[in-house]
Scaffold this motif. Structure first.
Motif, PDB file in Angstrom:
ATOM      1  N   ARG A 161      39.493  48.537  48.782  1.00  0.00           N
ATOM      2  CA  ARG A 161      39.629  47.270  48.253  1.00  0.00           C
ATOM      3  C   ARG A 161      39.899  47.124  46.534  1.00  0.00           C
ATOM      4  NH1 ARG A 161      41.849  45.393  52.528  1.00  0.00           N
ATOM      5  NH2 ARG A 161      40.426  45.146  54.308  1.00  0.00           N
ATOM      6  N   ASP A 162      40.891  46.281  46.363  1.00  0.00           N
ATOM      7  CA  ASP A 162      41.055  45.714  45.027  1.00  0.00           C
ATOM      8  C   ASP A 162      40.447  44.504  44.852  1.00  0.00           C
ATOM      9  OD1 ASP A 162      42.577  43.672  45.970  1.00  0.00           O
ATOM     10  OD2 ASP A 162      44.696  44.760  45.579  1.00  0.00           O
ATOM     11  N   THR A 163      40.301  43.751  43.831  1.00  0.00           N
ATOM     12  CA  THR A 163      39.493  42.394  43.498  1.00  0.00           C
ATOM     13  C   THR A 163      40.494  41.346  43.625  1.00  0.00           C
ATOM     14  OG1 THR A 163      39.884  42.911  41.245  1.00  0.00           O
ATOM     15  CG2 THR A 163      37.945  43.704  42.225  1.00  0.00           C
ATOM     16  N   ASN A 164      41.590  41.406  44.251  1.00  0.00           N
ATOM     17  CA  ASN A 164      42.421  40.216  44.197  1.00  0.00           C
ATOM     18  C   ASN A 164      41.645  38.987  44.783  1.00  0.00           C
ATOM     19  OD1 ASN A 164      45.468  38.913  44.342  1.00  0.00           O
ATOM     20  ND2 ASN A 164      45.286  39.086  46.341  1.00  0.00           N
ATOM     21  N   VAL A 165      41.077  39.074  46.029  1.00  0.00           N
ATOM     22  CA  VAL A 165      40.428  38.027  46.674  1.00  0.00           C
ATOM     23  C   VAL A 165      39.329  37.586  45.719  1.00  0.00           C
ATOM     24  CG1 VAL A 165      38.738  37.288  48.384  1.00  0.00           C
ATOM     25  CG2 VAL A 165      40.545  38.793  48.864  1.00  0.00           C
TER      26      VAL A 165
END
Length: 368
Positions: free
Chosen positions: A84-88
């Protein structure tokens, strides 16, 4: 007005447990997301009219932004967090929406903590690593640290029976954690440690007793030294029941070729096979969890060890308690701490004890 909570990945075992806890302890309107309409049909939770379903893929940026904007709290349960990236999280900060997650990998934790200043500026409380381990385990450590004049060493041991009541995603997390060496804080220095090495036999509470645990890469290995600067050693070890699984995992970590273990297809194969096997053995072992925290340090001029033990019969439900309890505190306005924090830096011990007691979680303490 009714609080609106968005649970990303709410169809999974962990996400479902979080939703159940929220429905029990709050009056929030809960929206669970999944990537297809078929996911909604598979949800089997006795949660009533306060729970809705939204078809949402995290790659649908505009739809995700709209869903977050329509929420008062977002809970990210869509692992594995290795990928996961930190877009959320960044979208929550942009929209001024509080954020929780059940992340359990150092790469994601590091990226999330880099958003700390932006969250402060936006007045957003973002708390990461909030499940059972990491999560409740971190708060158990904080309990121990606060009992000592000068904490010096933290030793965390985790034990899970069978599948722990979780799904294939948790299996993926386990095998992904075997891919690389990692750094651990030992004697005031960072040392490289091999995953699933240095077996240690720990005395857990009944029904587990003496069980083997091994080094495992967890975010606590670097968030706890940051939270408690006087601590010179942090050890995080994990084991399975039955012990047969430990030996298989050790072989996977130390015998399988590294190039093979770093192929996504290998992880998928091992995860599904393991989940099938644990589904068979769950009937004999159960799906519980045990956590043991030992904090060593100085108390009244002498060396002392404060021990905490927790046992729960369902690992996934216990994880739901960890995240759901913090969500409850945020919704009730009892916990506000703008920034991005691991749970041990955000949750005061009195609030932790209050929410655990309200959920029937018993944590036993003793001095050694």
């Amino acid at each position: 007005m009714t609080d609106r909570v968005l649970i990303l990945g709410g169809r999974g075992r962990i996400g479902s447990s979080v939703a159940q806890d929220l429905a029990t302890h709050t009056q929030a309107q809960i929206t669970i997301t999944g990537r297809s309409p078929e996911t909604a049909k598979a949800i089997n939770l006795p949660l009533g009219e306060r729970v809705g379903f939204l078809v949402l893929d995290l790659a649908e940026i505009d739809k995700l932004r709209q869903a977050i904007a329509n929420s008062d709290l977002v809970i990210h349960c869509a692992g594995p967090f290795h990928y996961r990236d930190t877009n959320v999280l960044k979208t929550c900060i942009e929209q001024g929406v509080n954020y929780l997650d059940v992340s359990d990998h150092r790469s994601y934790t590091s990226k999330a903590l880099n958003c700390h200043e932006q969250a402060i500026a936006a007045g957003v409380t973002a708390i990461i690593n909030t499940g059972i381990f990491p999560g409740i385990s971190n708060s158990m450590v904080r309990q121990g640290v606060e009992q000592l004049d000068k904490p010096e060493k933290i030793h965390l041991s985790y034990l899970v029976s069978g599948s722990g009541g979780a799904g294939v995603t948790v299996m993926r997390t386990t095998f992904l954690g075997l891919q690389h060496t990692f750094e651990a804080w030992l004697d005031g220095k960072w040392h490289v440690v091999k995953p699933y090495s240095e077996r240690e036999v720990i005395e857990f509470p009944s029904p587990y007793g003496r069980s083997g645990v091994y080094w495992f890469d967890m975010p606590e290995t670097f968030t706890l030294p940051h939270a408690f600067p006087s601590v010179k050693t942090v050890i995080t070890k994990f084991g399975s029941v039955p012990d047969f699984y430990n030996h298989m995992t050790w072989i996977t970590a130390h015998v399988f070729p590294k190039w093979l273990m770093q192929k996504r297809s290998t992880i998928e194969f091992l995860s599904h096979v393991s989940h099938f096997m644990t589904d068979m053995t769950n009937n004999f072992t159960g799906i519980g969890v045990a956590v043991r925290s030992e904090v060593t340090g100085q108390k009244n001029g002498e060396t002392a060890i404060f021990c905490s033990d927790l046992v729960h019969q369902n690992t996934a439900i216990a994880s739901g308690y960890g995240t759901g309890s913090i969500a409850q505190l945020l919704l009730e306005g009892k916990l506000q701490k703008p920034g991005v924090f691991p749970v041990e830096e955000a949750l005061p011990t009195d609030l932790f004890e209050y929410t655990m007691q309200s959920r029937g979680i018993k944590i036993h303490h003793n001095w050694l």
